[in-house]
Design a protein around this motif. Structure first.
Motif, PDB file in Angstrom:
ATOM      1  N   ARG A   1       1.693   5.707   3.172  1.00  0.00           N
ATOM      2  CA  ARG A   1       0.930   4.468   3.239  1.00  0.00           C
ATOM      3  C   ARG A   1      -0.524   4.831   2.936  1.00  0.00           C
ATOM      4  O   ARG A   1      -1.247   5.325   3.791  1.00  0.00           O
ATOM      5  CB  ARG A   1       1.026   3.849   4.625  1.00  0.00           C
ATOM      6  CG  ARG A   1       0.463   2.437   4.707  1.00  0.00           C
ATOM      7  CD  ARG A   1       1.479   1.372   4.351  1.00  0.00           C
ATOM      8  NE  ARG A   1       2.613   1.352   5.275  1.00  0.00           N
ATOM      9  CZ  ARG A   1       3.708   0.626   5.096  1.00  0.00           C
ATOM     10  NH1 ARG A   1       3.836  -0.134   4.027  1.00  0.00           N
ATOM     11  NH2 ARG A   1       4.706   0.674   5.969  1.00  0.00           N
TER      12      ARG A   1
ATOM     13  N   GLU B   1      -1.582  -6.587   7.162  1.00  0.00           N
ATOM     14  CA  GLU B   1      -1.400  -5.485   8.102  1.00  0.00           C
ATOM     15  C   GLU B   1      -0.696  -6.011   9.338  1.00  0.00           C
ATOM     16  O   GLU B   1      -0.970  -7.128   9.785  1.00  0.00           O
ATOM     17  CB  GLU B   1      -2.749  -4.879   8.490  1.00  0.00           C
ATOM     18  CG  GLU B   1      -2.589  -3.592   9.286  1.00  0.00           C
ATOM     19  CD  GLU B   1      -3.558  -3.458  10.435  1.00  0.00           C
ATOM     20  OE1 GLU B   1      -3.191  -2.802  11.409  1.00  0.00           O
ATOM     21  OE2 GLU B   1      -4.655  -4.048  10.368  1.00  0.00           O
TER      22      GLU B   1
ATOM     23  N   HIS C   1       0.827  -1.222   0.000  1.00  0.00           N
ATOM     24  CA  HIS C   1       0.000   0.000   0.000  1.00  0.00           C
ATOM     25  C   HIS C   1       0.854   1.261   0.000  1.00  0.00           C
ATOM     26  O   HIS C   1       0.555   2.239   0.688  1.00  0.00           O
ATOM     27  CB  HIS C   1      -0.960   0.006   1.195  1.00  0.00           C
ATOM     28  CG  HIS C   1      -1.992  -1.088   1.145  1.00  0.00           C
ATOM     29  ND1 HIS C   1      -3.034  -1.081   0.252  1.00  0.00           N
ATOM     30  CD2 HIS C   1      -2.117  -2.215   1.878  1.00  0.00           C
ATOM     31  CE1 HIS C   1      -3.775  -2.174   0.442  1.00  0.00           C
ATOM     32  NE2 HIS C   1      -3.234  -2.876   1.412  1.00  0.00           N
TER      33      HIS C   1
ATOM     34  N   TRP D   1       2.656  -2.091   7.573  1.00  0.00           N
ATOM     35  CA  TRP D   1       2.154  -3.196   6.761  1.00  0.00           C
ATOM     36  C   TRP D   1       3.331  -4.024   6.283  1.00  0.00           C
ATOM     37  O   TRP D   1       4.439  -3.508   6.079  1.00  0.00           O
ATOM     38  CB  TRP D   1       1.404  -2.682   5.518  1.00  0.00           C
ATOM     39  CG  TRP D   1       0.074  -2.098   5.831  1.00  0.00           C
ATOM     40  CD1 TRP D   1      -0.173  -0.860   6.370  1.00  0.00           C
ATOM     41  CD2 TRP D   1      -1.203  -2.709   5.633  1.00  0.00           C
ATOM     42  NE1 TRP D   1      -1.518  -0.677   6.523  1.00  0.00           N
ATOM     43  CE2 TRP D   1      -2.185  -1.786   6.083  1.00  0.00           C
ATOM     44  CE3 TRP D   1      -1.614  -3.931   5.119  1.00  0.00           C
ATOM     45  CZ2 TRP D   1      -3.546  -2.068   6.019  1.00  0.00           C
ATOM     46  CZ3 TRP D   1      -2.966  -4.220   5.059  1.00  0.00           C
ATOM     47  CH2 TRP D   1      -3.923  -3.290   5.514  1.00  0.00           C
TER      48      TRP D   1
ATOM     49  N   TYR E   1      -3.873   3.187   1.874  1.00  0.00           N
ATOM     50  CA  TYR E   1      -4.580   1.920   1.709  1.00  0.00           C
ATOM     51  C   TYR E   1      -5.372   1.960   0.405  1.00  0.00           C
ATOM     52  O   TYR E   1      -6.177   2.859   0.181  1.00  0.00           O
ATOM     53  CB  TYR E   1      -5.506   1.699   2.898  1.00  0.00           C
ATOM     54  CG  TYR E   1      -6.263   0.410   2.846  1.00  0.00           C
ATOM     55  CD1 TYR E   1      -5.653  -0.779   3.244  1.00  0.00           C
ATOM     56  CD2 TYR E   1      -7.569   0.361   2.394  1.00  0.00           C
ATOM     57  CE1 TYR E   1      -6.342  -1.980   3.192  1.00  0.00           C
ATOM     58  CE2 TYR E   1      -8.267  -0.833   2.346  1.00  0.00           C
ATOM     59  CZ  TYR E   1      -7.641  -1.992   2.745  1.00  0.00           C
ATOM     60  OH  TYR E   1      -8.329  -3.171   2.687  1.00  0.00           O
TER      61      TYR E   1
ATOM     62  N   HIS F   1      -5.770  -9.215   8.579  1.00  0.00           N
ATOM     63  CA  HIS F   1      -6.595  -8.266   7.830  1.00  0.00           C
ATOM     64  C   HIS F   1      -8.020  -8.334   8.344  1.00  0.00           C
ATOM     65  O   HIS F   1      -8.457  -9.370   8.843  1.00  0.00           O
ATOM     66  CB  HIS F   1      -6.593  -8.591   6.333  1.00  0.00           C
ATOM     67  CG  HIS F   1      -6.487  -7.390   5.463  1.00  0.00           C
ATOM     68  ND1 HIS F   1      -7.502  -6.446   5.345  1.00  0.00           N
ATOM     69  CD2 HIS F   1      -5.492  -6.956   4.673  1.00  0.00           C
ATOM     70  CE1 HIS F   1      -7.120  -5.500   4.507  1.00  0.00           C
ATOM     71  NE2 HIS F   1      -5.890  -5.779   4.098  1.00  0.00           N
TER      72      HIS F   1
END
Length: 272
Positions: A98, A203, A79, A198, A100, A224
């Motif tokens: 980061r 994650e 990500h 991550w 997502y 996750h």
């Protein structure tokens, strides 16, 4: 495991949960474990595992170009490609933030499909689902969010991640290790996290607060959760993983219900 009966008090129509140890044995299960539920973003670890298999097969390299200019397969998995959450729009330079991104995982699926000359849903089935006996799992759209599965199937996946047979254990270790350390970002549903750590498709809990796992979860916990009311975590220090699926979208109920379940599971595993 008595702790798993806590899902009976969740404000959801249907739920199912199971705990699987690192040796692949099921410590306990409760609810409709054979029922198929939409996974939402719990799809992403499955997609990531397929991507890592493609890497080990030599179809792709982690540091080859993929996604927006300057981005790589590794950036997409972590990500950090700079792509926006749900659209093919660049918001940052690769590796800088980061962000997502469902769009990033869709770009990842496209890259693997092109490299293997196999539609990504078929590649996922051939590389991950069939070898693990996940016969009730299908990808019905986006590699970011459109898998449908059962607790029984995800127990098989969680066992694989803890004791890899399809991948070199060193590759899985890299996937559960922080990629591009120190980057901040928003954890959906939980706000800004500094850092927002991550690995590659997973994650990592580290010291995040608030968080969807438990207060007793080790910093090495990875996994996750999905907006369809689903989660999968693996806690290497506890030597176990937990899968929970439901048919109510993520919201305040989950923020309140999930951590106590995780803490109760961990306490029971530790014999307290």
């Amino acid at each position: 495991m008595q702790s798993l009966a806590m899902i009976e008090n969740w404000p959801v129509p249907t739920a199912a949960v199971a705990v699987v140890r690192a040796d692949g044995s099921v410590a306990g299960a409760h609810g409709h474990t054979g029922r198929r539920f939409p996974l939402a973003s719990v799809t992403k670890p499955l997609t990531a595992y397929a991507a890592l298999i493609a890497y080990e097969e030599g179809a792709v390299e982690l540091d080859e170009p993929a996604g927006p200019e300057g981005s790589t397969v590794r950036h997409l998995l972590a990500h950090t490609s700079g792509l926006a959450f749900d659209e093919d729009r660049v918001m940052a330079a690769p590796g800088a933030r980061r962000i997502y991104s469902n769009a990033g995982f869709e770009a990842l699926g496209d890259r693997i499909a092109k490299a293997t000359d196999i539609p990504f849903a078929d590649y996922l089935r051939q590389a991950v689902l069939e070898p693990l006996g996940m016969a009730s799992t299908t990808l019905e759209g986006s590699p970011a969010k459109d898998a449908v599965s059962t607790v029984d199937d995800l127990v098989r996946f969680a066992a694989e991640v803890q004791a890899p047979r399809l991948l070199d254990p060193r590759t899985v270790l890299e996937a559960m290790t922080v990629a591009y350390p120190g980057l901040s970002g928003v954890l959906p549903g939980y706000g800004q996290q500094k850092p927002n750590d991550w690995g590659l498709g997973f994650e990592i809990r580290d010291g995040k607060s608030p968080h969807w796992t438990g207060s007793a979860s080790s910093p090495r916990t990875f996994g996750h959760f999905g907006q369809s009311g689903t989660f999968l975590w693996v806690d290497p220090d506890a030597g176990a993983a937990c899968v929970a699926l439901s048919d109510r979208d993520f919201g305040p109920w989950a923020i309140e219900a999930w951590p106590p379940l995780t803490d109760a599971v961990l306490a029971e595993l530790r014999g307290r």
